[in-house]
Design an enzyme around this catalytic site. Structure first.
Site, mmCIF file in Angstrom:
data_model
loop_
_atom_site.group_PDB
_atom_site.id
_atom_site.type_symbol
_atom_site.label_atom_id
_atom_site.label_comp_id
_atom_site.label_asym_id
_atom_site.label_seq_id
_atom_site.Cartn_x
_atom_site.Cartn_y
_atom_site.Cartn_z
ATOM 1 C CG HIS A 193 34.583 31.976 39.905
ATOM 2 N ND1 HIS A 193 35.709 32.728 40.142
ATOM 3 C CD2 HIS A 193 34.619 31.654 38.584
ATOM 4 C CE1 HIS A 193 36.389 32.878 39.016
ATOM 5 N NE2 HIS A 193 35.748 32.234 38.050
ATOM 6 C CB ILE A 208 39.128 33.697 43.416
ATOM 7 C CG1 ILE A 208 39.009 33.019 42.030
ATOM 8 C CG2 ILE A 208 40.255 33.084 44.229
ATOM 9 C CD1 ILE A 208 40.252 33.177 41.161
ATOM 10 N N GLY A 211 37.051 37.328 37.580
ATOM 11 C CA GLY A 211 37.729 38.519 37.085
ATOM 12 C C GLY A 211 36.771 39.459 36.371
#
Length: 286
Positions: A193, A208, A211
């Site tokens: 991340h 990314i 989640g």
């Protein structure tokens, strides 16, 4: 085989003390996008210590940041490459409202191991209780690419029929460019991340969003939009992670009211795309 399912399931649970205070709660709320606009009275409930209440998804980071995931991946019988690990789903049951500050015991164990042939799924359970009894239970479904194929139990299907009809509400929430960098300060230090080179090793063009950051942003939107901003009404929250979100994108959150529950579908707006990122998502409430 790096995963020994029998050994993992037989392993003794691991327990330890966790603590948190208002600064941890405020940092988590900022990490999921709270505080915009900064002086909005509804946002001050998430950011100002004198008005603070705790969004239940804070349970996923309380104490040390995703403790079930970190502990579970080092359990006996589990030996995996972090670059092959993805968070497949998350479920949370809230037994009573989470206090702004607290000390509790978190007990982590492998609740299930499923063989998906080309991958394995670990269900990592964290049960948290304080002196007054149970506070919450977290189940993290961890997807391990390339680790299946030993002929084990495939596990239950978690797929739900898509909600019928038009959503009752649709809202959009912008993801800041630095959202993942801010969110990881709550304790999830996976370099996927933050580190572009690591993200490429994992098959992504760039880092990314966590989640669980999308998970928290979505619950906040549901609470603020359909539950009158009352975090204590949330009883449980389950989702399946269906895609990735990149910092700088926009979440489109669709909500359908059901008796005692809210069905949710979340997508990420990418130019002309509307790519799904959370599926099979249900918030149960009082």
């Amino acid at each position: 085989m790096p995963i020994d399912a029998a050994k993992a399931l037989a392993a003794e649970p691991r327990s330890g003390q966790i603590t948190w205070d208002h600064k941890d709660v405020q940092l988590y709320h900022l990490g999921i996008g709270a505080g915009r606009p900064a002086t909005d009275p509804d946002e001050l409930r998430y950011t100002l210590e004198s008005r603070l209440h705790v969004l239940p998804s804070f349970a996923t980071v309380a104490g040390s940041g995703a403790p079930g995931v970190i502990s579970g991946l080092s359990m006996p019988g589990i030996e995996v490459d972090l670059a092959r690990v993805l968070h497949g789903g998350q479920s949370l049951t809230v037994h009573r409202p989470i206090p702004v500050e607290g000390t509790a015991t978190a007990t982590n164990r492998i609740a299930a191991v499923y063989d998906k042939v080309k991958a394995a799924i670990l269900v990592l359970r964290t049960e948290v209780a304080d002196g007054d009894g149970p506070l919450w239970t977290n189940d993290a479904q961890i997807f391990l690419r390339g680790e299946g194929g030993w002929g084990g139990d495939r596990g239950p299907s978690t797929r739900l029929e898509p909600p019928a009809g038009e959503p009752d509400r649709t809202v959009e929430r912008a993801v800041r460019e630095d959202q993942a960098l801010l969110y990881r300060l709550s304790g999830d230090w996976n370099p996927l991340h933050a580190d572009p080179e690591f993200a490429k090793l994992a098959g992504f063009d760039r880092p990314i969003l966590h989640g669980l950051c999308t998970y928290g942003m979505t619950l906040k939107a549901v609470v603020d939009t359909l539950l009158d901003g009352d975090v204590t009404r949330v009883r449980s929250y389950v989702t399946r992670f269906a895609g990735v979100v990149y910092p700088g994108e926009t979440l489109r959150i669709r909500m359908w009211r059901r008796p005692g529950a809210i069905r949710v579908a979340v997508s990420a707006a990418r130019g002309t795309d509307d790519a799904p990122v959370l599926a099979d998502t249900v918030v149960e409430h009082s």
